[in-house]
Design a protein around this motif. Structure first.
Motif, PDB file in Angstrom:
ATOM      1  N   VAL A   1       0.850  -1.191   0.000  1.00  0.00           N
ATOM      2  CA  VAL A   1       0.000   0.000   0.000  1.00  0.00           C
ATOM      3  C   VAL A   1       0.888   1.245   0.000  1.00  0.00           C
ATOM      4  N   ARG A   2       0.265   2.376  -0.307  1.00  0.00           N
ATOM      5  CA  ARG A   2       1.084   3.571  -0.548  1.00  0.00           C
ATOM      6  C   ARG A   2       1.063   4.562   0.618  1.00  0.00           C
ATOM      7  N   LEU A   3       2.238   4.885   1.114  1.00  0.00           N
ATOM      8  CA  LEU A   3       2.353   5.914   2.144  1.00  0.00           C
ATOM      9  C   LEU A   3       2.532   7.259   1.442  1.00  0.00           C
ATOM     10  N   THR A   4       1.426   7.824   1.026  1.00  0.00           N
ATOM     11  CA  THR A   4       1.448   9.071   0.258  1.00  0.00           C
ATOM     12  C   THR A   4       1.853  10.242   1.165  1.00  0.00           C
ATOM     13  N   PRO A   5       2.167  11.385   0.555  1.00  0.00           N
ATOM     14  CA  PRO A   5       2.599  12.533   1.355  1.00  0.00           C
ATOM     15  C   PRO A   5       1.621  12.928   2.472  1.00  0.00           C
ATOM     16  N   VAL A   6       0.332  13.001   2.159  1.00  0.00           N
ATOM     17  CA  VAL A   6      -0.624  13.383   3.222  1.00  0.00           C
ATOM     18  C   VAL A   6      -0.602  12.353   4.347  1.00  0.00           C
ATOM     19  N   ARG A   7      -0.630  11.115   3.975  1.00  0.00           N
ATOM     20  CA  ARG A   7      -0.655  10.046   4.972  1.00  0.00           C
ATOM     21  C   ARG A   7       0.585  10.093   5.851  1.00  0.00           C
ATOM     22  N   ARG A   8       1.715  10.274   5.208  1.00  0.00           N
ATOM     23  CA  ARG A   8       2.953  10.321   5.958  1.00  0.00           C
ATOM     24  C   ARG A   8       2.955  11.520   6.901  1.00  0.00           C
ATOM     25  N   ARG A   9       2.497  12.646   6.390  1.00  0.00           N
ATOM     26  CA  ARG A   9       2.496  13.857   7.207  1.00  0.00           C
ATOM     27  C   ARG A   9       1.552  13.726   8.397  1.00  0.00           C
ATOM     28  N   VAL A  10       0.401  13.123   8.157  1.00  0.00           N
ATOM     29  CA  VAL A  10      -0.539  12.918   9.261  1.00  0.00           C
ATOM     30  C   VAL A  10       0.097  12.019  10.316  1.00  0.00           C
ATOM     31  N   LEU A  11       0.747  10.982   9.876  1.00  0.00           N
ATOM     32  CA  LEU A  11       1.404  10.091  10.833  1.00  0.00           C
ATOM     33  C   LEU A  11       2.478  10.843  11.625  1.00  0.00           C
ATOM     34  N   GLU A  12       3.269  11.644  10.920  1.00  0.00           N
ATOM     35  CA  GLU A  12       4.286  12.451  11.610  1.00  0.00           C
ATOM     36  C   GLU A  12       3.663  13.360  12.656  1.00  0.00           C
ATOM     37  N   LEU A  13       2.570  14.018  12.279  1.00  0.00           N
ATOM     38  CA  LEU A  13       1.923  14.957  13.206  1.00  0.00           C
ATOM     39  C   LEU A  13       1.391  14.231  14.428  1.00  0.00           C
TER      40      LEU A  13
END
Lengths: 156, 156
Positions: B29-41
């Motif tokens: 599955v794809r860790l897209t930029p939004v997804r990654r950023r949400v996880l970081e936050l």
DNA sequence: GAGAATTAGGTTATAATGTTGCAATTCTAC
DNA sequence: GTAGAATTGCAACATTATAACCTAATTCTC
């Protein structure tokens, strides 16, 4: 597991109300008409019930039915332990064995929607175990399980 | 109890993201930029964080910030087990040990607001015990405790 | 590599759930 | 019977979450 099986429903409600009256007298608080009716409705539905489901039911009885009315009644009933809140469902359900404060725990069947209260003694023991292991001091707890109940897991 | 104590925060976040990448590759599955950023936050806040708290944080980064964007990212992260939802708080928090599906469980300190994940093995054992005792089949579970953490209970 | 199929994201609006603040009423204790 | 407390009525509002519909990006198949 009583409430995952067929049973005499009116009896449930009546005894719940009677116990509620006892508890309220003991604690010196008032089981007003709205509060009593909300408790009856929660037991009548006999499944986890949302606050907004109660509004029309209350209105049908001629009670005031604005959100604060219901939430105040629910808060009261929660406070003295006559109902529990199942936060994963944003719903409320009558307590099987009110009287003392005890940990909240339910198994919710994803098929029939019924919820069965978990054995308080085991919850208590597990909570104590975690306090020990984690070095924390537990004030409240709620355990929510989902899956298939004994009846539904045997269906085709 | 690691995350109830002071610790290297950036390290947390970095390893969380690395693990996330691994998990996503494994699952195709794809860790897209939004997804990654949400996880970081979510990791950055390092406390249970509401979806609507993330909106301005995302906006500040130039990302789209409408509720569906955040909820879709959160749903994705929940789905593959990179975060958990704490339903009593309507909040989300990073998973300590992603990789496999495991029961959700947190102790939340009412004083400092930190949340520590409960030991999965014990949760698993308790869940199995309840299955046995109640004759049910558990599909998911979530245990949420509140109280004072090891640090806060020693404060004046 | 072109085109179909799938997946992800943007946008607007709205649904569902829960709360605040204040005035009016009812109850309780003295 | 009156002061104070508890309860309720009411209107507005805050928070949390989703629906519906469309566009863009990515992957798959040949």
């Amino acid at each position: 597991m009583a409430n995952l099986h067929p049973h005499n429903h009116d009896h449930c409600i009546r005894t719940a109300i009677q116990r509620a009256q006892t508890v309220c007298e003991q604690q010196g608080v008032r089981l007003t008409p709205v509060r009593r009716r909300v408790l009856e409705l929660v037991w009548q539905n006999h499944k986890p019930t949302g606050a907004y489901e109660l509004l029309p039911q209350l209105a049908a009885d001629g009670f005031n039915s604005a959100p604060p009315t219901v939430y105040r009644a629910l808060d009261f009933l929660l406070e003295i332990g006559l109902i529990h809140r199942i936060s994963s469902l944003n719903a409320f359900i009558g307590c099987d064995h009110p009287g003392g404060q005890h940990p909240t725990g339910f198994f919710i069947c994803t098929d029939c929607g019924n919820a069965a209260e978990l054995p308080a003694a085991r919850l208590q023991a597990f909570s104590a175990e975690l306090e020990q292991v984690m070095g924390v001091q537990v004030a409240s707890s709620s355990y929510e399980l989902t899956g298939l109940c004994g009846v539904c897991r045997l269906k085709p």
